[in-house]
Design an enzyme around this catalytic site. Structure first.
Site, short mmCIF file in Angstrom:
data_model
loop_
_atom_site.label_atom_id
_atom_site.label_comp_id
_atom_site.label_asym_id
_atom_site.label_seq_id
_atom_site.Cartn_x
_atom_site.Cartn_y
_atom_site.Cartn_z
CE LYS A 22 -2.61 2.77 3.33
NZ LYS A 22 -1.51 3.72 3.58
CG ASN A 23 2.72 2.54 3.58
OD1 ASN A 23 1.64 3.13 3.60
ND2 ASN A 23 3.22 1.96 4.65
NE ARG A 92 -0.06 13.11 5.98
CZ ARG A 92 0.01 14.26 6.63
NH1 ARG A 92 -1.08 14.90 6.94
NH2 ARG A 92 1.17 14.77 6.97
CB CYS A 116 -5.53 7.15 9.90
SG CYS A 116 -6.15 5.70 9.03
NE ARG A 121 -0.74 10.86 9.37
CZ ARG A 121 -1.27 9.86 8.67
NH1 ARG A 121 -0.54 8.82 8.34
NH2 ARG A 121 -2.52 9.89 8.28
N PRO A 122 2.60 16.73 10.25
CG PRO A 122 4.21 18.02 11.35
CD PRO A 122 3.37 16.78 11.51
CB ILE A 123 3.00 18.58 4.76
CG1 ILE A 123 2.21 19.88 4.70
CG2 ILE A 123 2.08 17.38 4.79
CD1 ILE A 123 1.46 20.05 3.38
CG ASP A 304 2.13 1.83 9.43
OD1 ASP A 304 1.73 2.78 10.14
OD2 ASP A 304 2.33 1.96 8.20
CB ILE A 326 6.22 7.14 14.59
CG1 ILE A 326 7.43 6.19 14.65
CG2 ILE A 326 6.09 7.76 13.21
CD1 ILE A 326 8.77 6.83 14.39
NE ARG A 396 -7.32 4.97 5.38
CZ ARG A 396 -6.02 5.23 5.30
NH1 ARG A 396 -5.39 5.07 4.17
NH2 ARG A 396 -5.36 5.66 6.36
#
Length: 418
Positions: A22-23, A92, A116, A121-123, A304, A326, A396
């Site tokens: 998936k990732n 995301r 999620c 989880r800043p960009i 994960d 994390i 998903r």
């Protein structure tokens, strides 16, 4: 709306074949926009995240053909335009369109992506990297406008070894002028998979899988055929299922080297394992003992798999310690595990799991993708029937999870609800 019902305490035996990552896939699909020709990606998991990315591609004008796990993407008719919030917020990974569109067209307009709710989880690392390449960043509420007259190679140090930032900066820099060096880069297997894909299209990337990635900009990228690497998080999830309920359960199409941190902990607590070149066979053991884990960037223990592994820790004698380093909201499954009979306390980023406890079927809720996986694992070994709502989070990210578990003996069914 969907939910699943699971009747627990069934032995799992047979073979589960692992799907494409998936990732990896959620980065490869946006990366295809960088090509001037048709690209073909195989072993793409059939999950709703890919559906959402395909929707964005088609909105931009790309032609997408999907046949089973095969995906052909023709971006020759793409028109660069604002990606609206209603489609960018579905996942995301839509933020990978930032790097791809900026790299190809020198401009991107899109809203902050969804996904999620497991933490901030800043960009900011992505945006700082884009600025280092010569782009300007404007924020209008939760909309970002990133553009540049020219992208030029730069030396970029990531404060955190972020997977998303590493991939996005690779996408933005493959067509830039000069050479870009990303230091403190993430090392996950899907970083290597994305770099390989870009190189097959004609990019010049070295060092993927190490902490320093070097990208020499090229003028254009062409078409290629590429295969998605097996999903090591899916692999780990089913390995944990085998440790809980397995009877010679075989996990096939796996890459055990990607999961050494997990396999080491399983051996430590007493899980009997047979590890081959591309498979793992395991059965439920007796008298598992407590352990401690700390999540870390790859090759450390994966965040994960922290939630699924916590379910296994409820079946270990003694007190186990789980430290989440994390994401700050990755214990949302704990109240539901406790409702099922677990004895878990949390303090900040640390959880203490007191075992061994008997688990019982209850009505619970999947608050996020991996929390849902943890609850499915709990349901598989619990006494009685468990109902899990908001299961869309799990669907998903895990291709065919219901069918895969049914095929090895689980009594699990997916239901539509109003």
């Amino acid at each position: 709306m969907k939910r699943i019902r699971v009747l627990g305490e069934q032995k799992l035996s047979g073979t589960i074949t692992i799907s494409g990552s998936k990732n990896s896939a959620v980065a490869l699909v946006p990366a295809s926009l960088l090509s001037e020709e048709i690209v073909e990606i195989d072993n793409v998991p059939n999950i709703s995240d890919i559906d959402a990315l395909s929707e964005i591609l088609e909105y931009l004008g790309a032609k997408v053909e999907r046949n089973g796990t095969n995906m052909k993407i023709d971006s020759t008719s793409v028109k660069n335009k604002e990606i609206p919030e209603e489609i960018s917020k579905k996942l995301r990974a839509s933020y990978y369109f930032m790097g791809a569109l900026l790299g190809k067209y020198k401009k991107v307009e899109m809203y902050f992506p969804g996904g999620c709710s497991i933490g901030e989880r800043p960009i900011n690392l992505h945006l700082k990297g884009f600025e280092a390449l010569g782009a300007t960043v404007k924020e209008e509420g939760n909309k970002y406008i990133v553009e540049a007259e020219e992208l030029k190679g730069a030396n970029i140090y990531l404060d955190i070894a972020s997977v998303g930032a590493t991939i996005n900066l690779m996408l933005a820099s493959v067509l830039a002028t000069g050479t870009t060096v990303i230091r403190n880069a993430a090392k996950e297997p899907h970083i290597v998979n994305v770099a390989t894909f870009l190189n097959q299209m004609g990019a010049s990337i070295t060092g993927a899988g190490t902490s320093e990635i070097r990208i020499r900009g090229v003028e254009k990228l062409s078409g290629c055929f590429h295969e998605v690497v097996p999903d090591y998080i899916e692999t780990g999830t089913y390995i944990i299922a085998g440790a809980l309920c397995g009877e010679n359960l075989k996990i096939a199409n796996a890459i055990p080297d990607h999961l050494e941190a997990l396999l080491s902990k399983l051996r430590e607590i007493g899980v009997p394992l047979e590890v081959g070149k591309d498979f793992i066979i395991l059965s439920k053991g007796n008298n598992y003992k407590a352990t401690s884990i700390k999540t870390a960037v790859y090759p450390g223990f994966p965040t994960d798999l922290q939630q699924p592994f916590m379910t296994l820790l409820t079946q270990c004698e003694g007190t186990s310690k789980v430290e989440e380093n994390i994401f700050e909201n990755r214990f949302m499954h704990v109240p539901y595990l406790n409702e099922m009979g677990a004895s878990i306390t949390t303090s900040g980023k640390t959880a203490f799991v007191n075992g061994k406890t008997k688990l019982f079927g209850r009505r619970v809720e999947a608050t996020d993708l991996r929390a849902g996986a943890a609850l499915i694992l709990a349901a598989l070994c619990a006494n009685g029937e468990t109902t899990i709502t908001k299961i869309e989070h799990v669907l998903r990210g895990y291709e065919g999870i219901i069918e895969k578990l049914q095929n090895v003996g689980a009594k699990i069914e997916l239901e539509e609800i109003e």
